[in-house]
Design a protein around this motif. Structure first.
Motif, PDB file in Angstrom:
ATOM      1  N   UNK A 130      45.635  41.457  34.712  1.00 27.91           N
ATOM      2  CA  UNK A 130      45.597  42.742  35.403  1.00 27.91           C
ATOM      3  C   UNK A 130      45.883  42.491  36.885  1.00 27.91           C
ATOM      4  N   UNK A 131      45.929  43.560  37.664  1.00 23.97           N
ATOM      5  CA  UNK A 131      46.350  43.440  39.057  1.00 23.97           C
ATOM      6  C   UNK A 131      45.382  42.590  39.883  1.00 23.97           C
ATOM      7  N   UNK A 132      44.088  42.589  39.501  1.00 22.57           N
ATOM      8  CA  UNK A 132      43.116  41.787  40.240  1.00 22.57           C
ATOM      9  C   UNK A 132      43.416  40.296  40.113  1.00 22.57           C
ATOM     10  N   UNK A 133      43.787  39.872  38.915  1.00 24.05           N
ATOM     11  CA  UNK A 133      44.112  38.464  38.704  1.00 24.05           C
ATOM     12  C   UNK A 133      45.399  38.084  39.435  1.00 24.05           C
ATOM     13  N   UNK A 134      46.364  39.014  39.467  1.00 27.47           N
ATOM     14  CA  UNK A 134      47.622  38.745  40.178  1.00 27.47           C
ATOM     15  C   UNK A 134      47.363  38.624  41.677  1.00 27.47           C
ATOM     16  N   UNK A 135      46.481  39.476  42.190  1.00 28.03           N
ATOM     17  CA  UNK A 135      46.186  39.461  43.630  1.00 28.03           C
ATOM     18  C   UNK A 135      45.460  38.187  44.060  1.00 28.03           C
ATOM     19  N   UNK A 136      44.735  37.547  43.156  1.00 23.06           N
ATOM     20  CA  UNK A 136      44.089  36.279  43.483  1.00 23.06           C
ATOM     21  C   UNK A 136      45.135  35.210  43.777  1.00 23.06           C
ATOM     22  N   UNK A 137      46.275  35.306  43.066  1.00 21.69           N
ATOM     23  CA  UNK A 137      47.351  34.326  43.252  1.00 21.69           C
ATOM     24  C   UNK A 137      48.238  34.730  44.430  1.00 21.69           C
ATOM     25  N   UNK A 138      48.488  36.042  44.554  1.00 19.34           N
ATOM     26  CA  UNK A 138      49.362  36.568  45.617  1.00 19.34           C
ATOM     27  C   UNK A 138      48.610  37.664  46.378  1.00 19.34           C
ATOM     28  N   UNK A 139      47.771  37.286  47.326  1.00 23.10           N
ATOM     29  CA  UNK A 139      46.927  38.283  48.029  1.00 23.10           C
ATOM     30  C   UNK A 139      47.721  39.394  48.720  1.00 23.10           C
ATOM     31  N   UNK A 181      53.973  47.641  43.482  1.00 22.71           N
ATOM     32  CA  UNK A 181      55.153  47.657  42.628  1.00 22.71           C
ATOM     33  C   UNK A 181      55.417  46.271  42.041  1.00 22.71           C
ATOM     34  N   UNK A 182      55.357  45.246  42.851  1.00 19.65           N
ATOM     35  CA  UNK A 182      55.597  43.888  42.362  1.00 19.65           C
ATOM     36  C   UNK A 182      54.534  43.477  41.340  1.00 19.65           C
ATOM     37  N   UNK A 183      53.281  43.824  41.632  1.00 20.92           N
ATOM     38  CA  UNK A 183      52.187  43.498  40.721  1.00 20.92           C
ATOM     39  C   UNK A 183      52.383  44.179  39.367  1.00 20.92           C
ATOM     40  N   UNK A 184      52.739  45.449  39.415  1.00 23.33           N
ATOM     41  CA  UNK A 184      52.965  46.189  38.175  1.00 23.33           C
ATOM     42  C   UNK A 184      54.161  45.627  37.415  1.00 23.33           C
ATOM     43  N   UNK A 185      55.190  45.226  38.139  1.00 24.69           N
ATOM     44  CA  UNK A 185      56.376  44.679  37.502  1.00 24.69           C
ATOM     45  C   UNK A 185      56.047  43.382  36.761  1.00 24.69           C
TER      46      UNK A 185
END
Length: 356
Positions: free
Chosen positions: A326-335, A340-344
């Protein structure tokens, strides 16, 4: 205890033992609410086969159905937490659908917007060619819209040559496809056809002839249309006439919403995000939603044009390991990643997993 209705069994089929689903999420999936969040959730819940299959359903119908399933102990939970399938529900579902049809093909999401016009054109062509072979010019066309009649004329222009040969080739392709279906399903499917001295049957009439519920007839027909489209995608050389109808229709209409297809058309012609925003006079978030919808539908979406090298490598790792994030896990890698990028990344990892 009163027996469940066919529709209630279909609701039951949408609920899993592992991931709780909320009533609103299920409702929007079944009616086919065409927002990126709904379509992404549809993929995440593995419910592509059920996307848009009940477009006119009222919210109260689903609520009543879920209440009935819960009271019978077939699902647990509530709308706040979401609903899960119980052991009893899992057993009851498995038993019922071992004897009855249900929605099972994920290509329903891909063809949701175009399948209606595809079906109409393919059936209309059967009638035209059948009457032509029997030299009958006095019949009532099943497709009355002038634009569809003109479309057929364009199709015939593309297939230059002897029309009788063309008609027989089309008939052979249908015979070939129907031979792939179980005999009873092939017979049911052919009752949709109309031509010389042959009138098509309604789904109600089909149900009476085959001793099915009408809901099951509709599901069987629906599934076998989707199987046809899948065969045309994978084996166009075996069905050149049918494939040409499908390819022409998709080229004209696209598989995504009209606005998303327009945005993607500008992109294919070399225009960047900012240019398209200016040219279309729409918000950046709207244009990004268009790209996200295209990314959800088309496996060949050019993801690398929207993500940098590091994010593409991260996405590839997700795909290779079949990991859902989910977006929270993606943000841990790419703060600093944008929405849009996260959703993609979420979208493309889901799509890749379904098109292995």
């Amino acid at each position: 205890m009163k027996s469940l209705t066919y529709i209630e069994y279909l609701f039951l089929d949408c609920i899993s033992t592992e991931r709780p689903i909320k009533e609103a999420t299920l409702f929007y999936n079944l009616i086919g609410k065409r927002t990126v969040s709904t379509m992404l959730q549809c993929r995440q819940y593995d419910l592509e086969a059920y996307f848009t299959v009940m477009p006119g359903m009222k919210p109260t119908a689903l609520k009543t159905g879920l209440e009935r399933l819960a009271s019978d102990g077939l699902i647990s939970g509530n709308d706040g937490e979401g609903f899960l399938l119980t052991e009893a529900g899992s057993a009851k579902k498995a038993d019922f659908f071992s004897r009855h049809a249900h929605f099972s093909l994920g290509t329903q999401m891909e063809f949701a917007l175009v399948q209606g016009v595809l079906r109409r054109r393919m059936l209309f062509l059967i009638q035209i060619l059948s009457e032509m072979l029997h030299k009958n010019k006095h019949y009532y066309p099943i497709e009355r819209e002038a634009k569809e009649q003109l479309w057929m004329k364009r199709l015939f222009t593309q297939h230059a040559g002897d029309k009788a040969t063309f008609a027989r080739a089309y008939g052979e392709e249908w015979r070939s496809y129907l031979s792939r279906l179980p005999e009873r399903e092939a017979g049911l499917f052919a009752l949709q056809f109309e031509g010389a001295d042959h009138l098509r049957k309604t789904t109600g009439q089909m149900a009476g002839l085959f001793s099915f519920e009408e809901a099951e007839v509709k599901i069987l027909l629906h599934q076998n249309w989707l199987r046809l489209y899948g065969a045309l995608e994978k084996e166009p050389e075996k069905f050149p006439v049918l494939a040409s109808v499908m390819l022409m229709t998709i080229k004209e209409n696209g598989l995504a919403s009209a606005s998303a297809e327009t945005t993607m058309g500008y992109f294919r012609n070399g225009h960047g995000m900012e240019e398209i925003i200016s040219m279309r006079g729409l918000k950046q978030s709207t244009i990004q939603d268009h790209f996200a919808e295209i990314a959800l539908i088309y496996p060949e979406f050019p993801t690398q044009r929207f993500l940098d090298k590091g994010k593409m490598q991260y996405l590839q790792q997700l795909v290779e390991h079949k990991v859902r994030v989910d977006y929270r896990e993606i943000q841990k890698v790419f703060p600093e990643i944008n929405f849009f990028e996260s959703r993609l990344i979420q979208i493309r990892s889901e799509v890749a997993a379904k098109h292995e």
